[in-house]
Design a protein around this motif. Structure first.
Motif, short mmCIF file in Angstrom:
data_model
loop_
_atom_site.label_atom_id
_atom_site.label_comp_id
_atom_site.label_asym_id
_atom_site.label_seq_id
_atom_site.Cartn_x
_atom_site.Cartn_y
_atom_site.Cartn_z
N ILE A 1 0.83 -1.20 0.00
CA ILE A 1 0.00 0.00 0.00
C ILE A 1 0.87 1.25 0.00
N ASP A 2 1.81 1.34 0.92
CA ASP A 2 2.75 2.45 0.92
C ASP A 2 3.78 2.24 -0.19
N PRO A 3 4.35 3.31 -0.74
CA PRO A 3 5.24 3.17 -1.90
C PRO A 3 6.44 2.28 -1.62
N THR A 4 6.69 1.36 -2.56
CA THR A 4 7.80 0.43 -2.44
C THR A 4 8.45 0.25 -3.81
N PHE A 5 9.74 0.54 -3.90
CA PHE A 5 10.50 0.26 -5.12
C PHE A 5 11.00 -1.18 -5.03
N VAL A 6 10.41 -2.05 -5.83
CA VAL A 6 10.83 -3.45 -5.88
C VAL A 6 11.89 -3.56 -6.97
N THR A 7 13.12 -3.89 -6.59
CA THR A 7 14.25 -3.80 -7.52
C THR A 7 14.74 -5.18 -7.92
N HIS A 8 15.61 -5.18 -8.95
CA HIS A 8 16.29 -6.39 -9.40
C HIS A 8 15.30 -7.49 -9.79
N VAL A 9 14.53 -7.18 -10.83
CA VAL A 9 13.59 -8.13 -11.43
C VAL A 9 14.37 -9.02 -12.39
N PRO A 10 13.99 -10.31 -12.55
CA PRO A 10 14.71 -11.18 -13.49
C PRO A 10 14.87 -10.54 -14.86
N SER A 11 16.08 -10.54 -15.38
CA SER A 11 16.39 -9.83 -16.62
C SER A 11 15.67 -10.42 -17.82
N VAL A 12 15.38 -11.73 -17.81
CA VAL A 12 14.72 -12.34 -18.96
C VAL A 12 13.31 -11.78 -19.16
N ILE A 13 12.75 -11.21 -18.11
CA ILE A 13 11.40 -10.63 -18.18
C ILE A 13 11.43 -9.25 -18.82
N ILE A 14 12.61 -8.60 -18.78
CA ILE A 14 12.71 -7.19 -19.21
C ILE A 14 13.81 -7.06 -20.26
N PRO A 15 13.50 -7.27 -21.53
CA PRO A 15 14.53 -7.30 -22.57
C PRO A 15 15.15 -5.95 -22.91
N LEU A 16 14.58 -4.85 -22.43
CA LEU A 16 15.09 -3.52 -22.80
C LEU A 16 15.96 -2.89 -21.72
N ALA A 17 16.22 -3.62 -20.62
CA ALA A 17 16.99 -3.07 -19.51
C ALA A 17 18.36 -3.74 -19.41
N LYS A 18 19.30 -3.04 -18.79
CA LYS A 18 20.63 -3.59 -18.56
C LYS A 18 20.60 -4.65 -17.47
N LYS A 19 21.44 -5.66 -17.63
CA LYS A 19 21.59 -6.66 -16.59
C LYS A 19 22.47 -6.11 -15.47
N SER A 20 22.22 -6.57 -14.26
CA SER A 20 23.03 -6.14 -13.12
C SER A 20 24.43 -6.72 -13.24
N LYS A 21 25.43 -5.91 -12.98
CA LYS A 21 26.81 -6.39 -13.08
C LYS A 21 27.15 -7.40 -11.99
N ASP A 22 26.49 -7.26 -10.82
CA ASP A 22 26.79 -8.20 -9.74
C ASP A 22 26.11 -9.54 -9.93
#
Length: 489
Positions: A373-394
């Motif tokens: 309900i309160d704002p939450t930035f959910v980060t580091h989503v599986p890269s295969v789901i998001i083809p237009l974003a950079k992969k995490s270096k770690d």
């Protein structure tokens, strides 16, 4: 019901004829000098007494009429609010008094007269002149009908707006929110741009498009599902901070949170990242809340309170899933007993045959997102789901992205944008999900990347869902002037 409406329409048509017999045009003409009702009411002072104020001219729709012999009291409603008008037989000429008898609820009229107040202190215009602006041939809905028949309200928004002032207020607030977004983005140094709504390929998001055909060029075209690939072309061209408030079209289901035609903000910043985009959207929403709603606590009619106090939480998707369900994600298929949440069996999870990445997203979307309900930035989503974003270096299994959830739904995604043409081509080739929704390989976009696009941050923000969150609207249809409806018959 329809027989009664037809009967009332016939009676009103008879009144149209009587107005014309009186030499009165039932549909009026241009009228200058009209003052909004709210402004007239605000201008009243006690010194004006009963009827000693300045002569004012008002126009509006008749939403209440009380005839009492030689007096009539009307309530006129315009965009700014309601205003009482008194018709006194001693103050108007014979023709105007005859017009009074032909006025119905829903009619648009213009009145002129001194400003004053009744004995009970109600601000009132004591009309000395009355003219028709538009005779309503159809009666307004009864109050219970106007509130109960939701489908009719959406279908006949032109009635809903004046029959239910709270609807007008929400939709005017939407306009104010959009204007505040523009102001905020310009203050941050962003330029507003426009990109094509008809595109030779549907790209920028995984969605089923609407298809049309251009006759002169004899080519198929798609209504855009997102402006992303064109906005990134502008980064290649040399723009550094750009945004677009765009209409998108997705040929998918309709629900309280989905409309096939919707409005998004998309913004890109050269040399930015998902973190800079998170900062941007957090600052923007807080600025809107403070300026238009008076603070960072948004209270809904159902008792829900959303706390926008900064800083907003940022948490990895895997950590959030483990925190809420007990599943410790290991990039392996989910096993028996991994989900300890009692809700797991109630939410109809569809995990069989899906990859670990898809399973993770399924668990998050079904079990967790509705609770945020309160704002939450959910980060580091599986890269295969998001083809237009950079992969995490770690850990390249994940992408450098956020999904911002507020009020139990995603409201904004943000990326560190992928700018490697070879990796982008490979990502287009191995997308997951429904074949009809997969993005087609856009060779021209890949060609643009070969000229070099700077590292960038990008975000999308659903305007309709933002307005829902800020106003407490339960359905997306409540914040769209003309939501898509199935035709009668």
């Amino acid at each position: 019901m329809q027989d009664e409406i037809h009967h009332q329409e016939a009676i009103r048509r008879e009144k149209v004829a009587k107005l014309r017999e009186l030499g009165v045009d039932p549909y009026g003409s241009a009228a200058g000098g009209i003052t909004p009702s709210a402004q007239i009411k605000q201008s009243y002072t006690a010194a004006m007494g009963h009827d000693s104020g300045p002569v004012v001219k008002a126009a509006g729709r008749v939403v209440l009429k009380r005839d009492m012999g030689k007096f009539s009291f009307l309530t006129l409603r315009d965009e700014s609010g309601d205003l009482q008008v008194a018709l006194d037989k001693r103050r108007v000429d014979e023709k105007a008094w005859a017009v009074r008898d032909l006025i119905d609820l829903g009619d648009l009229i213009v009145v002129e007269g001194p400003l004053g107040a009744t004995n009970k202190g109600e601000t009132t215009v004591w009309a000395s002149a009355v003219s028709m602006a538009a005779k309503a041939l159809l009666p307004p809905p009864a109050k219970w009908e106007g509130l109960a028949d939701i489908e009719l309200r959406y279908r006949q928004r032109y009635v809903d707006l004046w029959a239910n002032p709270e609807v007008m207020a929400v939709l005017k607030m939407r306009m104010a929110i959009v204007e505040e977004i523009r102001r905020y983005m310009r203050e941050q140094g962003y330029l507003e741009v426009e990109t094509p709504m008809m595109q030779p390929l549907a790209g920028g998001a995984a969605a089923r498009p609407f298809v049309t055909h251009h006759n002169a060029l004899d080519i198929p075209l798609y209504l855009r599902v997102a402006p992303e690939l064109y906005l990134k072309r502008l980064l290649v061209g040399g723009f550094t901070k750009i945004f677009e408030l765009n209409r998108n079209f997705r040929n998918e289901g309709i629900s309280p949170r989905h409309n096939p035609e919707f409005t998004m903000l998309e913004a890109y910043e050269a040399f930015g990242s998902w973190e800079t985009m998170a900062d941007l959207v957090e600052g923007m929403i807080c600025s809107i809340a403070q300026k238009l709603f008076g603070g960072l606590r948004i209270a809904h009619k159902n008792g829900r309170v959303i706390n926008l106090q900064r800083p907003w939480r940022r948490v990895r998707m895997t950590e959030l899933v483990e925190e809420r369900t007990g599943w410790k994600f290991r990039q392996e298929p989910i096993g028996p007993g991994d989900l300890k949440s009692a809700e797991a069996g109630e939410k109809h999870l569809e995990l069989r045959g899906k990859s670990p990445a898809e399973q993770l997203v399924e668990v998050y979307e079904k079990l967790i997102e509705p609770t945020l309900i309160d704002p939450t930035f959910v980060t580091h989503v599986p890269s295969v789901i998001i083809p237009l974003a950079k992969k995490s270096k770690d850990d390249p299994f994940f992408a450098d992205v956020y999904e911002l959830a507020i009020n139990g739904q995603e409201i904004s995604p943000g990326y560190s944008e992928l700018n490697d043409p070879e990796v982008q081509a490979a990502n287009f080739a191995r997308q997951v999900g429904d074949d009809a929704e997969k993005q087609k390989t856009d060779d021209d976009f890949l060609n643009a990347l070969k000229y070099g696009m700077p590292p960038a941050g990008g975000l999308g923000l659903g305007i309709d869902r933002l307005v829902m969150m800020l106003t407490g609207a339960e359905s997306i249809r409540d914040v769209i002037l003309f939501p898509l409806m199935k035709r009668n018959g």
